[in-house]
Design a protein around this motif. Structure first.
Motif, PDB file in Angstrom:
ATOM      1  N   LEU A  39       7.071 -13.383  -3.533  1.00  0.00           N
ATOM      2  CA  LEU A  39       7.615 -13.844  -2.251  1.00  0.00           C
ATOM      3  C   LEU A  39       6.618 -14.717  -1.490  1.00  0.00           C
ATOM      4  O   LEU A  39       6.872 -15.088  -0.344  1.00  0.00           O
ATOM      5  CB  LEU A  39       8.007 -12.633  -1.395  1.00  0.00           C
ATOM      6  CG  LEU A  39       9.132 -11.761  -1.954  1.00  0.00           C
ATOM      7  CD1 LEU A  39       9.292 -10.506  -1.100  1.00  0.00           C
ATOM      8  CD2 LEU A  39      10.438 -12.534  -2.008  1.00  0.00           C
ATOM      9  N   ASP A  40       5.465 -15.033  -2.123  1.00  0.00           N
ATOM     10  CA  ASP A  40       4.415 -15.841  -1.506  1.00  0.00           C
ATOM     11  C   ASP A  40       3.877 -15.189  -0.239  1.00  0.00           C
ATOM     12  O   ASP A  40       3.611 -15.848   0.759  1.00  0.00           O
ATOM     13  CB  ASP A  40       4.915 -17.261  -1.207  1.00  0.00           C
ATOM     14  CG  ASP A  40       3.760 -18.226  -0.903  1.00  0.00           C
ATOM     15  OD1 ASP A  40       2.612 -17.874  -1.210  1.00  0.00           O
ATOM     16  OD2 ASP A  40       4.029 -19.303  -0.330  1.00  0.00           O
ATOM     17  N   VAL A  41       3.726 -13.850  -0.273  1.00  0.00           N
ATOM     18  CA  VAL A  41       3.195 -13.119   0.883  1.00  0.00           C
ATOM     19  C   VAL A  41       1.686 -12.981   0.780  1.00  0.00           C
ATOM     20  O   VAL A  41       0.952 -13.253   1.724  1.00  0.00           O
ATOM     21  CB  VAL A  41       3.854 -11.726   1.001  1.00  0.00           C
ATOM     22  CG1 VAL A  41       3.193 -10.914   2.123  1.00  0.00           C
ATOM     23  CG2 VAL A  41       5.342 -11.880   1.265  1.00  0.00           C
ATOM     24  N   GLY A  42       1.187 -12.521  -0.365  1.00  0.00           N
ATOM     25  CA  GLY A  42      -0.243 -12.320  -0.541  1.00  0.00           C
ATOM     26  C   GLY A  42      -0.543 -11.876  -1.952  1.00  0.00           C
ATOM     27  O   GLY A  42       0.354 -11.738  -2.791  1.00  0.00           O
ATOM     28  N   GLN A  43      -1.834 -11.640  -2.224  1.00  0.00           N
ATOM     29  CA  GLN A  43      -2.267 -11.297  -3.576  1.00  0.00           C
ATOM     30  C   GLN A  43      -2.748  -9.855  -3.690  1.00  0.00           C
ATOM     31  O   GLN A  43      -2.889  -9.345  -4.798  1.00  0.00           O
ATOM     32  CB  GLN A  43      -3.410 -12.229  -3.996  1.00  0.00           C
ATOM     33  CG  GLN A  43      -3.043 -13.692  -3.998  1.00  0.00           C
ATOM     34  CD  GLN A  43      -4.265 -14.590  -4.115  1.00  0.00           C
ATOM     35  OE1 GLN A  43      -5.364 -14.243  -3.678  1.00  0.00           O
ATOM     36  NE2 GLN A  43      -4.075 -15.749  -4.711  1.00  0.00           N
ATOM     37  N   SER A  44      -3.034  -9.198  -2.561  1.00  0.00           N
ATOM     38  CA  SER A  44      -3.709  -7.902  -2.594  1.00  0.00           C
ATOM     39  C   SER A  44      -2.933  -6.819  -1.860  1.00  0.00           C
ATOM     40  O   SER A  44      -2.202  -7.101  -0.908  1.00  0.00           O
ATOM     41  CB  SER A  44      -5.104  -8.016  -1.965  1.00  0.00           C
ATOM     42  OG  SER A  44      -5.884  -8.978  -2.620  1.00  0.00           O
ATOM     43  N   VAL A  45      -3.152  -5.573  -2.321  1.00  0.00           N
ATOM     44  CA  VAL A  45      -2.536  -4.413  -1.690  1.00  0.00           C
ATOM     45  C   VAL A  45      -3.511  -3.243  -1.835  1.00  0.00           C
ATOM     46  O   VAL A  45      -4.283  -3.187  -2.800  1.00  0.00           O
ATOM     47  CB  VAL A  45      -1.174  -4.099  -2.357  1.00  0.00           C
ATOM     48  CG1 VAL A  45      -1.342  -3.812  -3.845  1.00  0.00           C
ATOM     49  CG2 VAL A  45      -0.483  -2.935  -1.682  1.00  0.00           C
ATOM     50  N   ILE A  46      -3.497  -2.328  -0.869  1.00  0.00           N
ATOM     51  CA  ILE A  46      -4.302  -1.116  -0.953  1.00  0.00           C
ATOM     52  C   ILE A  46      -3.366   0.084  -0.972  1.00  0.00           C
ATOM     53  O   ILE A  46      -2.489   0.217  -0.110  1.00  0.00           O
ATOM     54  CB  ILE A  46      -5.292  -1.009   0.216  1.00  0.00           C
ATOM     55  CG1 ILE A  46      -6.328  -2.143   0.121  1.00  0.00           C
ATOM     56  CG2 ILE A  46      -6.002   0.353   0.225  1.00  0.00           C
ATOM     57  CD1 ILE A  46      -7.324  -2.172   1.260  1.00  0.00           C
ATOM     58  N   VAL A  47      -3.558   0.934  -1.989  1.00  0.00           N
ATOM     59  CA  VAL A  47      -2.698   2.100  -2.200  1.00  0.00           C
ATOM     60  C   VAL A  47      -3.562   3.355  -2.272  1.00  0.00           C
ATOM     61  O   VAL A  47      -4.606   3.354  -2.934  1.00  0.00           O
ATOM     62  CB  VAL A  47      -1.880   1.962  -3.501  1.00  0.00           C
ATOM     63  CG1 VAL A  47      -0.994   3.183  -3.709  1.00  0.00           C
ATOM     64  CG2 VAL A  47      -1.039   0.692  -3.487  1.00  0.00           C
ATOM     65  N   GLN A  48      -3.131   4.396  -1.586  1.00  0.00           N
ATOM     66  CA  GLN A  48      -3.805   5.695  -1.668  1.00  0.00           C
ATOM     67  C   GLN A  48      -2.760   6.791  -1.817  1.00  0.00           C
ATOM     68  O   GLN A  48      -1.841   6.888  -1.000  1.00  0.00           O
ATOM     69  CB  GLN A  48      -4.666   5.966  -0.429  1.00  0.00           C
ATOM     70  CG  GLN A  48      -5.454   7.272  -0.531  1.00  0.00           C
ATOM     71  CD  GLN A  48      -6.173   7.628   0.756  1.00  0.00           C
ATOM     72  OE1 GLN A  48      -5.800   7.172   1.838  1.00  0.00           O
ATOM     73  NE2 GLN A  48      -7.210   8.439   0.638  1.00  0.00           N
ATOM     74  N   GLU A  49      -2.900   7.589  -2.872  1.00  0.00           N
ATOM     75  CA  GLU A  49      -1.973   8.693  -3.142  1.00  0.00           C
ATOM     76  C   GLU A  49      -0.522   8.218  -3.149  1.00  0.00           C
ATOM     77  O   GLU A  49       0.383   8.876  -2.624  1.00  0.00           O
ATOM     78  CB  GLU A  49      -2.177   9.823  -2.128  1.00  0.00           C
ATOM     79  CG  GLU A  49      -3.579  10.424  -2.184  1.00  0.00           C
ATOM     80  CD  GLU A  49      -3.791  11.516  -1.147  1.00  0.00           C
ATOM     81  OE1 GLU A  49      -2.857  11.823  -0.385  1.00  0.00           O
ATOM     82  OE2 GLU A  49      -4.908  12.057  -1.096  1.00  0.00           O
ATOM     83  N   GLY A  50      -0.314   7.042  -3.711  1.00  0.00           N
ATOM     84  CA  GLY A  50       1.032   6.492  -3.835  1.00  0.00           C
ATOM     85  C   GLY A  50       1.556   5.802  -2.598  1.00  0.00           C
ATOM     86  O   GLY A  50       2.628   5.192  -2.628  1.00  0.00           O
ATOM     87  N   ILE A  51       0.808   5.883  -1.489  1.00  0.00           N
ATOM     88  CA  ILE A  51       1.241   5.274  -0.229  1.00  0.00           C
ATOM     89  C   ILE A  51       0.573   3.905  -0.053  1.00  0.00           C
ATOM     90  O   ILE A  51      -0.649   3.777  -0.216  1.00  0.00           O
ATOM     91  CB  ILE A  51       0.877   6.169   0.971  1.00  0.00           C
ATOM     92  CG1 ILE A  51       1.617   7.504   0.856  1.00  0.00           C
ATOM     93  CG2 ILE A  51       1.214   5.494   2.298  1.00  0.00           C
ATOM     94  CD1 ILE A  51       1.192   8.523   1.889  1.00  0.00           C
ATOM     95  N   VAL A  52       1.351   2.903   0.260  1.00  0.00           N
ATOM     96  CA  VAL A  52       0.809   1.565   0.513  1.00  0.00           C
ATOM     97  C   VAL A  52       0.210   1.537   1.916  1.00  0.00           C
ATOM     98  O   VAL A  52       0.937   1.606   2.908  1.00  0.00           O
ATOM     99  CB  VAL A  52       1.906   0.491   0.363  1.00  0.00           C
ATOM    100  CG1 VAL A  52       1.337  -0.887   0.711  1.00  0.00           C
ATOM    101  CG2 VAL A  52       2.474   0.491  -1.042  1.00  0.00           C
ATOM    102  N   LEU A  53      -1.115   1.460   1.992  1.00  0.00           N
ATOM    103  CA  LEU A  53      -1.785   1.431   3.294  1.00  0.00           C
ATOM    104  C   LEU A  53      -1.683   0.066   3.958  1.00  0.00           C
ATOM    105  O   LEU A  53      -1.670  -0.037   5.182  1.00  0.00           O
ATOM    106  CB  LEU A  53      -3.263   1.811   3.141  1.00  0.00           C
ATOM    107  CG  LEU A  53      -3.583   3.189   2.565  1.00  0.00           C
ATOM    108  CD1 LEU A  53      -5.100   3.420   2.590  1.00  0.00           C
ATOM    109  CD2 LEU A  53      -2.869   4.283   3.336  1.00  0.00           C
ATOM    110  N   GLY A  54      -1.617  -0.975   3.150  1.00  0.00           N
ATOM    111  CA  GLY A  54      -1.522  -2.314   3.729  1.00  0.00           C
ATOM    112  C   GLY A  54      -1.380  -3.361   2.647  1.00  0.00           C
ATOM    113  O   GLY A  54      -1.752  -3.145   1.488  1.00  0.00           O
TER     114      GLY A  54
END
Length: 291
Positions: free
Chosen positions: A180-195
Protein backbone atom coordinates in the motif's frame (compact mmCIF):
# COMPACT_ATOMS: atom_id res chain seq x y z
CA UNK A 1 0.69 -3.87 -9.37
CA UNK A 2 3.91 -3.87 -11.37
CA UNK A 3 6.79 -6.04 -10.23
CA UNK A 4 10.07 -4.37 -9.28
CA UNK A 5 12.82 -4.63 -11.87
CA UNK A 6 15.07 -7.63 -11.43
CA UNK A 7 18.61 -7.19 -10.25
CA UNK A 8 21.61 -9.09 -11.56
CA UNK A 9 21.99 -12.58 -10.14
CA UNK A 10 25.73 -12.96 -10.69
CA UNK A 11 28.68 -11.13 -9.18
CA UNK A 12 29.97 -9.69 -12.44
CA UNK A 13 30.24 -5.90 -12.53
CA UNK A 14 28.72 -4.33 -15.68
CA UNK A 15 31.19 -3.49 -18.43
CA UNK A 16 31.08 0.25 -17.73
CA UNK A 17 34.14 2.50 -17.66
CA UNK A 18 32.47 5.75 -16.58
CA UNK A 19 29.73 6.07 -13.95
CA UNK A 20 27.78 9.01 -12.59
CA UNK A 21 27.00 8.72 -8.89
CA UNK A 22 24.09 10.79 -7.61
CA UNK A 23 25.09 10.87 -3.95
CA UNK A 24 22.82 11.57 -1.01
CA UNK A 25 23.80 11.47 2.66
CA UNK A 26 25.21 8.69 4.83
CA UNK A 27 28.13 6.33 4.31
CA UNK A 28 26.85 4.31 1.34
CA UNK A 29 28.10 6.67 -1.41
CA UNK A 30 31.69 6.35 -0.13
CA UNK A 31 31.47 2.56 -0.20
CA UNK A 32 30.20 2.64 -3.79
CA UNK A 33 33.04 4.98 -4.81
CA UNK A 34 35.56 2.59 -3.23
CA UNK A 35 34.04 -0.36 -5.11
CA UNK A 36 34.27 1.56 -8.39
CA UNK A 37 37.90 2.47 -7.69
CA UNK A 38 38.67 -1.22 -7.16
CA UNK A 39 36.92 -2.13 -10.42
CA UNK A 40 38.72 0.59 -12.39
CA UNK A 41 35.54 2.58 -13.07
CA UNK A 42 35.95 6.34 -13.48
CA UNK A 43 33.34 8.16 -11.38
CA UNK A 44 31.78 11.59 -11.50
CA UNK A 45 29.89 12.53 -8.35
CA UNK A 46 26.85 14.77 -8.08
CA UNK A 47 26.47 15.92 -4.48
CA UNK A 48 23.82 18.08 -2.86
CA UNK A 49 24.28 21.05 -0.57
CA UNK A 50 23.48 20.17 3.04
CA UNK A 51 22.92 16.51 2.18
CA UNK A 52 26.08 14.84 0.83
CA UNK A 53 29.12 14.25 3.05
CA UNK A 54 31.93 16.37 1.52
CA UNK A 55 34.38 13.48 2.01
CA UNK A 56 32.53 11.60 -0.74
CA UNK A 57 33.55 14.04 -3.47
CA UNK A 58 36.66 15.68 -1.95
CA UNK A 59 39.52 15.54 -4.45
CA UNK A 60 37.32 13.96 -7.12
CA UNK A 61 35.54 15.14 -10.24
CA UNK A 62 32.19 16.34 -8.99
CA UNK A 63 29.30 18.77 -9.12
CA UNK A 64 27.95 20.17 -5.85
CA UNK A 65 24.53 21.70 -6.31
CA UNK A 66 21.04 22.00 -4.84
CA UNK A 67 18.36 19.33 -5.16
CA UNK A 68 16.23 21.47 -7.43
CA UNK A 69 18.86 21.92 -10.15
CA UNK A 70 17.84 19.00 -12.39
CA UNK A 71 18.46 20.95 -15.59
CA UNK A 72 22.02 21.85 -14.58
CA UNK A 73 22.71 18.27 -13.41
CA UNK A 74 21.51 16.69 -16.67
CA UNK A 75 23.46 19.22 -18.75
CA UNK A 76 26.67 18.60 -16.80
CA UNK A 77 26.40 14.81 -17.06
CA UNK A 78 25.78 14.97 -20.80
CA UNK A 79 28.75 17.33 -21.31
CA UNK A 80 30.93 14.75 -19.57
CA UNK A 81 29.46 11.99 -21.78
CA UNK A 82 28.13 10.05 -18.81
CA UNK A 83 25.32 7.66 -19.75
CA UNK A 84 25.14 5.38 -16.71
CA UNK A 85 23.98 6.45 -13.25
CA UNK A 86 23.56 5.09 -9.74
CA UNK A 87 21.46 6.93 -7.17
CA UNK A 88 22.57 6.15 -3.62
CA UNK A 89 22.36 7.62 -0.13
CA UNK A 90 19.65 9.15 1.98
CA UNK A 91 17.91 12.38 1.05
CA UNK A 92 16.30 14.52 3.71
CA UNK A 93 13.11 15.98 2.30
CA UNK A 94 13.82 19.67 1.68
CA UNK A 95 11.52 22.62 2.10
CA UNK A 96 10.49 24.47 -1.07
CA UNK A 97 12.90 27.25 -0.10
CA UNK A 98 15.78 24.75 0.08
CA UNK A 99 14.73 23.02 -3.13
CA UNK A 100 14.68 26.20 -5.26
CA UNK A 101 13.52 24.27 -8.34
CA UNK A 102 14.78 25.34 -11.73
CA UNK A 103 12.49 25.19 -14.77
CA UNK A 104 13.36 21.53 -15.45
CA UNK A 105 12.63 20.48 -11.86
CA UNK A 106 9.44 22.56 -11.64
CA UNK A 107 8.19 20.92 -14.82
CA UNK A 108 8.85 17.48 -13.33
CA UNK A 109 6.78 18.22 -10.23
CA UNK A 110 4.02 19.75 -12.33
CA UNK A 111 3.77 16.57 -14.39
CA UNK A 112 4.02 14.38 -11.29
CA UNK A 113 0.65 15.51 -9.93
CA UNK A 114 -1.05 12.97 -7.68
CA UNK A 115 1.94 10.62 -7.83
CA UNK A 116 3.55 12.85 -5.23
CA UNK A 117 1.19 11.35 -2.67
CA UNK A 118 3.42 8.27 -2.28
CA UNK A 119 7.15 7.55 -2.29
CA UNK A 120 6.83 4.83 -4.92
CA UNK A 121 5.02 7.19 -7.27
CA UNK A 122 7.77 9.78 -6.92
CA UNK A 123 10.55 7.24 -7.45
CA UNK A 124 8.87 5.66 -10.45
CA UNK A 125 8.35 9.07 -12.04
CA UNK A 126 11.93 10.07 -11.20
CA UNK A 127 13.32 7.04 -12.95
CA UNK A 128 11.15 7.67 -16.01
CA UNK A 129 12.34 11.29 -16.07
CA UNK A 130 16.01 10.34 -15.86
CA UNK A 131 15.69 7.66 -18.53
CA UNK A 132 13.80 10.06 -20.80
CA UNK A 133 17.02 12.10 -20.87
CA UNK A 134 18.91 9.10 -22.25
CA UNK A 135 20.53 7.87 -19.03
CA UNK A 136 20.51 4.29 -17.73
CA UNK A 137 19.83 3.86 -14.01
CA UNK A 138 21.65 0.92 -12.39
CA UNK A 139 21.11 -0.67 -8.96
CA UNK A 140 24.01 -0.02 -6.60
CA UNK A 141 24.30 -3.77 -6.00
CA UNK A 142 25.46 -4.22 -9.60
CA UNK A 143 28.71 -2.54 -8.56
CA UNK A 144 28.96 -3.37 -4.85
CA UNK A 145 27.14 -6.57 -3.99
CA UNK A 146 28.78 -6.67 -0.55
CA UNK A 147 26.46 -3.80 0.43
CA UNK A 148 23.47 -6.15 0.41
CA UNK A 149 22.10 -7.75 3.56
CA UNK A 150 23.18 -11.42 3.54
CA UNK A 151 20.98 -14.33 4.54
CA UNK A 152 21.56 -15.56 8.09
CA UNK A 153 22.78 -14.14 11.38
CA UNK A 154 24.82 -10.97 11.77
CA UNK A 155 26.29 -11.74 15.18
CA UNK A 156 25.91 -14.78 17.45
CA UNK A 157 22.46 -14.70 19.03
CA UNK A 158 19.58 -16.63 17.45
CA UNK A 159 15.84 -15.86 17.69
CA UNK A 160 13.82 -17.88 20.19
CA UNK A 161 10.64 -19.77 19.32
CA UNK A 162 8.60 -16.84 20.67
CA UNK A 163 10.66 -14.43 18.55
CA UNK A 164 9.97 -16.57 15.49
CA UNK A 165 6.22 -16.09 15.86
CA UNK A 166 6.72 -12.31 15.99
CA UNK A 167 9.01 -12.49 12.97
CA UNK A 168 6.37 -14.27 10.89
CA UNK A 169 3.72 -11.78 11.97
CA UNK A 170 6.05 -8.87 11.21
CA UNK A 171 6.82 -10.10 7.70
CA UNK A 172 3.12 -10.53 6.97
CA UNK A 173 2.26 -7.01 8.17
CA UNK A 174 5.27 -5.25 6.61
CA UNK A 175 4.56 -6.77 3.21
CA UNK A 176 0.88 -5.84 3.37
CA UNK A 177 1.73 -2.25 4.33
CA UNK A 178 4.48 -2.06 1.75
CA UNK A 179 2.06 -3.05 -1.00
CA UNK A 180 0.00 0.00 0.00
CA UNK A 181 3.13 2.23 -0.11
CA UNK A 182 2.82 2.96 3.63
CA UNK A 183 6.26 1.94 4.91
CA UNK A 184 8.89 -0.78 5.12
CA UNK A 185 9.10 -1.54 8.86
CA UNK A 186 6.92 -2.85 11.67
CA UNK A 187 7.53 -3.70 15.34
CA UNK A 188 5.75 -6.73 16.80
CA UNK A 189 5.76 -8.02 20.37
CA UNK A 190 3.89 -11.15 21.47
CA UNK A 191 1.88 -11.06 18.26
CA UNK A 192 0.76 -7.46 18.82
CA UNK A 193 1.76 -4.79 16.29
CA UNK A 194 3.23 -1.97 18.39
CA UNK A 195 3.70 0.34 15.44
CA UNK A 196 4.23 0.62 11.69
CA UNK A 197 6.55 2.92 9.80
CA UNK A 198 5.04 6.01 8.22
CA UNK A 199 6.62 9.08 6.72
CA UNK A 200 8.73 9.58 9.86
CA UNK A 201 11.05 6.66 9.04
CA UNK A 202 12.35 3.62 10.91
CA UNK A 203 14.31 5.43 13.63
CA UNK A 204 11.28 7.44 14.70
CA UNK A 205 9.17 4.28 14.66
CA UNK A 206 11.55 2.59 17.11
CA UNK A 207 11.58 5.60 19.44
CA UNK A 208 7.79 5.80 19.36
CA UNK A 209 7.27 2.10 20.09
CA UNK A 210 9.55 2.20 23.13
CA UNK A 211 6.63 3.74 25.05
CA UNK A 212 4.20 1.02 23.92
CA UNK A 213 6.37 -2.00 24.59
CA UNK A 214 5.23 -4.44 27.26
CA UNK A 215 7.48 -5.03 30.26
CA UNK A 216 10.36 -7.45 29.82
CA UNK A 217 12.53 -8.50 26.94
CA UNK A 218 10.90 -9.04 23.59
CA UNK A 219 9.67 -7.46 20.42
CA UNK A 220 11.09 -7.59 16.92
CA UNK A 221 11.73 -4.95 14.28
CA UNK A 222 10.98 -6.36 10.82
CA UNK A 223 12.13 -4.39 7.77
CA UNK A 224 11.32 -5.65 4.27
CA UNK A 225 11.33 -4.30 0.74
CA UNK A 226 7.96 -3.18 -0.60
CA UNK A 227 6.67 -5.69 -3.19
CA UNK A 228 6.59 -2.98 -5.87
CA UNK A 229 9.77 -1.19 -4.81
CA UNK A 230 12.20 -0.04 -7.50
CA UNK A 231 15.41 -1.71 -6.33
CA UNK A 232 17.49 0.48 -8.65
CA UNK A 233 16.48 3.59 -6.71
CA UNK A 234 15.41 2.82 -3.19
CA UNK A 235 16.44 -0.15 -1.06
CA UNK A 236 15.74 -0.40 2.68
CA UNK A 237 18.83 0.37 4.76
CA UNK A 238 19.91 -0.91 8.17
CA UNK A 239 23.01 -0.01 10.18
CA UNK A 240 24.51 0.52 13.64
CA UNK A 241 22.11 3.32 14.60
CA UNK A 242 19.14 1.00 14.08
CA UNK A 243 20.72 -1.56 16.42
CA UNK A 244 21.44 1.09 19.06
CA UNK A 245 17.87 2.37 19.01
CA UNK A 246 16.41 -1.15 19.18
CA UNK A 247 18.67 -1.93 22.13
CA UNK A 248 17.53 1.24 23.92
CA UNK A 249 13.91 0.23 23.26
CA UNK A 250 14.54 -3.21 24.75
CA UNK A 251 13.75 -5.15 21.57
CA UNK A 252 14.92 -8.74 21.19
CA UNK A 253 16.13 -8.39 17.64
CA UNK A 254 15.96 -7.17 14.06
CA UNK A 255 14.92 -8.96 10.89
CA UNK A 256 15.86 -7.53 7.48
CA UNK A 257 15.00 -8.94 4.07
CA UNK A 258 18.16 -10.47 2.63
CA UNK A 259 19.30 -9.55 -0.86
CA UNK A 260 17.02 -6.52 -1.19
CA UNK A 261 18.28 -4.29 1.65
CA UNK A 262 21.54 -2.46 2.26
CA UNK A 263 23.63 -3.21 5.36
CA UNK A 264 25.83 -0.45 6.76
CA UNK A 265 28.97 -1.30 8.77
CA UNK A 266 28.29 -5.05 9.19
CA UNK A 267 31.12 -5.61 11.69
CA UNK A 268 29.87 -2.82 13.94
CA UNK A 269 26.31 -4.12 13.62
CA UNK A 270 27.45 -7.60 14.72
CA UNK A 271 29.41 -6.18 17.64
CA UNK A 272 26.51 -4.09 18.88
CA UNK A 273 24.09 -6.99 18.51
CA UNK A 274 26.33 -9.29 20.56
CA UNK A 275 26.98 -6.62 23.19
CA UNK A 276 23.24 -6.07 23.67
CA UNK A 277 22.34 -9.78 23.40
CA UNK A 278 20.14 -9.11 20.37
CA UNK A 279 19.74 -11.05 17.15
CA UNK A 280 20.15 -9.42 13.76
CA UNK A 281 19.27 -11.66 10.84
CA UNK A 282 18.72 -11.50 7.11
CA UNK A 283 15.86 -13.63 5.79
CA UNK A 284 14.75 -14.54 2.29
CA UNK A 285 11.00 -14.13 1.87
CA UNK A 286 8.98 -17.13 0.77
CA UNK A 287 6.38 -16.81 -2.02
CA UNK A 288 3.59 -17.11 0.55
CA UNK A 289 5.04 -14.14 2.47
CA UNK A 290 4.42 -11.78 -0.44
CA UNK A 291 0.98 -10.32 -1.21
Amino acid sequence: MSAPPESRVDDQIPAITRLGIIAGGGGLPSRLVAACDKAGIDVFIVGFEGQTDPQVFSGRKHLLTRLGAAGHIFKTLKERKIDDLVLIGSIRRPSLAELRPDIRTAGFFARLGVKALGDDGILSALREEIESEGFTVHPVQDFARDLLMPEGLIGKKKPSKADQADIERGIEVSQALGALDVGQSVIVQEGIVLGVEGVEGTDALIRRCKAYKRAGRGGVLVKTCKPQQDIALDLPTMGPETVRLCAEAGLAGIIVQAGTALLLEPEEVAGLADKNKMFVMGVVLKPQDQP
